[in-house]
Design an enzyme around this catalytic site. Structure first.
Site, PDB file in Angstrom:
ATOM      1  N   GLU A  73      24.085  43.320  41.751  1.00 52.96           N
ATOM      2  CA  GLU A  73      24.668  42.731  40.541  1.00 52.96           C
ATOM      3  C   GLU A  73      24.694  41.232  40.746  1.00 52.96           C
ATOM      4  O   GLU A  73      25.055  40.780  41.832  1.00 52.96           O
ATOM      5  CB  GLU A  73      26.140  43.133  40.349  1.00 52.96           C
ATOM      6  N   TRP A 101      27.226  53.910  35.285  1.00 53.54           N
ATOM      7  CA  TRP A 101      28.518  54.509  35.650  1.00 53.54           C
ATOM      8  C   TRP A 101      28.390  56.028  35.541  1.00 53.54           C
ATOM      9  O   TRP A 101      28.101  56.551  34.471  1.00 53.54           O
ATOM     10  CB  TRP A 101      29.608  54.022  34.722  1.00 53.54           C
ATOM     11  N   ASN A 121      32.229  51.592  42.538  1.00 50.74           N
ATOM     12  CA  ASN A 121      31.901  50.255  42.067  1.00 50.74           C
ATOM     13  C   ASN A 121      32.880  49.260  42.677  1.00 50.74           C
ATOM     14  O   ASN A 121      34.083  49.330  42.405  1.00 50.74           O
ATOM     15  CB  ASN A 121      31.992  50.172  40.541  1.00 50.74           C
ATOM     16  N   GLU A 122      32.350  48.402  43.538  1.00 50.32           N
ATOM     17  CA  GLU A 122      33.120  47.315  44.140  1.00 50.32           C
ATOM     18  C   GLU A 122      34.396  47.786  44.831  1.00 50.32           C
ATOM     19  O   GLU A 122      35.498  47.286  44.562  1.00 50.32           O
ATOM     20  CB  GLU A 122      33.410  46.222  43.095  1.00 50.32           C
ATOM     21  N   TYR A 141      28.790  36.573  42.050  1.00 46.46           N
ATOM     22  CA  TYR A 141      29.441  35.984  40.881  1.00 46.46           C
ATOM     23  C   TYR A 141      30.140  34.680  41.258  1.00 46.46           C
ATOM     24  O   TYR A 141      31.367  34.648  41.422  1.00 46.46           O
ATOM     25  CB  TYR A 141      30.463  36.958  40.271  1.00 46.46           C
TER      26      TYR A 141
END
Ligand SMILES: *[C@@H]1O[C@H](CO)[C@@H](O)[C@H](O)[C@H]1NC(C)=O
Ligand SMILES: *[C@@H]1O[C@H](CO)[C@@H](O)[C@H](O)[C@H]1NC(C)=O
Ligand SMILES: *[C@@H]1O[C@H](CO)[C@@H](O)[C@H](O)[C@H]1NC(C)=O
Length: 385
Positions: free
Chosen positions: A315, A94, A206-207, A282
């Site tokens: 990820e 990050w 991020n996303e 995920y």
């Protein structure tokens, strides 16, 4: 990954847990490297693969959202020493930590967003912590993906901008005041490490998601922001940091393949100033099966082949049976043309104050899961190339 995190005191441990479905479907050094080092050391794409330090290969890596918030330099060095000796070549971190009020406990933050004003914290409890991460990675030959903002509210994110500048998460992408502050922040970070060969790539968010938005909203934002980053730093790679949603190729019509979150994977990958694609996995959060994940990897590989740019499997994780499930995804990834590297979520280690954050997805250095997902995976990579 969306992290529900609480940043604690002195040792900066972070407790985190996996996101529920509803949300998931949701040492200061400025003289880092010379211009000469960058010419030889900067990571690039090479066709459908990545090239690091002159080596074109498939690469293994991991994620650590917390490493830039640690306050003990030895802990940072320990992580990169362990990564280096294990053959993990890329770490995604990050590069943001946005707050709306200065933390009263002295914990690290990078930017204060308050009452329409953005103030970058370049102090010892601010970007100097990220400086140390970059310097330590550089000394140990690990490359970094540095991300500029979170879609989620962990470490501030777009919600922190909304609190300071108004609008909403979906209007964040077009809110002039928020975008002005975001770009100023990007400039502050990029200019700090512009000459460092430790930077693998800059990452927009991020996303990023824009639920229910036309795909043009994110497309336009990705296009203009990536062009802005390239205008500051034409040498390092730029990528999006998205989950890989919105894909026709091999789509089974399930939620992740849909355009519901405002992303069109193929269209975004066509943007000239985006060097490679990212996708996450995920199944537990997306309510698909673990085996479905193998098709998710191959479909993105096919899209990357069509675009002529590499995919980074950026990820992935489960909360139990790590070895059995994730090793299969790694094998699929290594065997899929167009997928050039994978980074499991997330790296864990034993630091000066104890174990690093455990969100259930953590693979700790020295464990049997680490042997399975790092040692064995790196050996498989080395024997395949
Ligand atoms: C570890 O770092 C040293 C020093 O930069 C480097 O020579 C070596 O190749 C690195 N090991 C790996 C596996 O990258
Ligand atoms: C992240 O994006 C999704 C989709 O737009 C949204 O529902 C969610 O609220 C976002 N997170 C935050 C913290 O704004
Ligand atoms: C996604 O982008 C591709 C490539 O530009 C295009 O062919 C396709 O129609 C787009 N689909 C949607 C739903 O936007």
């Amino acid at each position: 990954m969306k992290i529900l995190a609480i940043l604690s005191l002195a040792t900066c441990f972070i407790s985190a847990q996996a996101a529920p479905y509803t949300q998931r479907v949701a040492v200061t050094t400025n003289a880092l490297a010379s211009g000469d080092a960058i010419a030889s050391g900067v990571a690039t794409t090479n066709g459908l693969k990545f090239e690091i330090d002159g080596e074109t290969s498939y690469f293994a890596g991991s994620n650590s959202y917390w490493i830039g918030f640690l306050t003990n330099n030895d802990d940072v060095d320990l992580v990169f020493d362990h990564m280096n000796e294990s053959g993990l070549r890329i770490l995604r971190v990050w590069g943001f930590n946005d707050v709306n009020t200065v933390p009263s406990d002295g914990s690290v933050y990078y930017q204060l967003l308050k009452d329409g004003t953005a103030t970058v914290n370049t102090g010892a409890d601010g970007l100097q912590r990220l400086d140390y991460v970059v310097a330590s990675a550089e000394a140990r030959n690990v490359k970094l993906i540095i991300n500029f903002v979170n879609n989620w509210s962990d470490y501030g994110g777009m919600a922190a901008y909304v609190n300071a500048f108004g609008g909403s998460q979906t209007s964040w992408y077009t809110n002039t005041a928020a975008q002005t502050a975001y770009r100023a922040y990007i400039k502050a970070v990029v200019s700090r490490y512009i000459d460092s060969p430790a930077v693998f790539a800059w990452e927009l968010a991020n996303e990023p998601r824009c639920n229910g938005c036309d795909v043009s909203v994110l497309y336009n934002w990705i296009q203009s922001t990536s062009a802005y980053v390239k205008s500051l730093d034409p040498k390092h790679m730029v990528t999006i940091g998205d989950e890989g949603f919105g894909l026709d190729i091999q789509s089974d019509g399930s939620y992740p393949y849909s355009y519901a979150e405002g992303l069109n994977f193929t269209m975004n990958l066509g943007i000239e100033t985006i060097d490679f694609a990212t996708f996450h996995l995920y199944p537990q959060s997306w309510r698909t099966t673990n085996d479905w994940g193998n098709g998710w990897v191959t479909s993105h590989g096919a899209a990357c082949v069509a675009a002529g740019k590499p995919c980074l499997f950026e990820e992935y994780g489960v909360t139990s049976d790590h070895c059995a499930i994730e090793a299969q995804w790694q094998k699929t990834s290594l065997d899929t043309t167009g997928v050039a590297a994978d980074l499991y979520w997330q790296y864990g280690d034993t630091l000066s104050g104890g174990k690093s954050a455990d969100d259930g997805h953590t693979i700790y250095y020295g464990t049997s899961d680490f042997t399975c997902l790092v040692t064995d995976h790196v050996a498989a990579i080395n024997s395949s190339t």
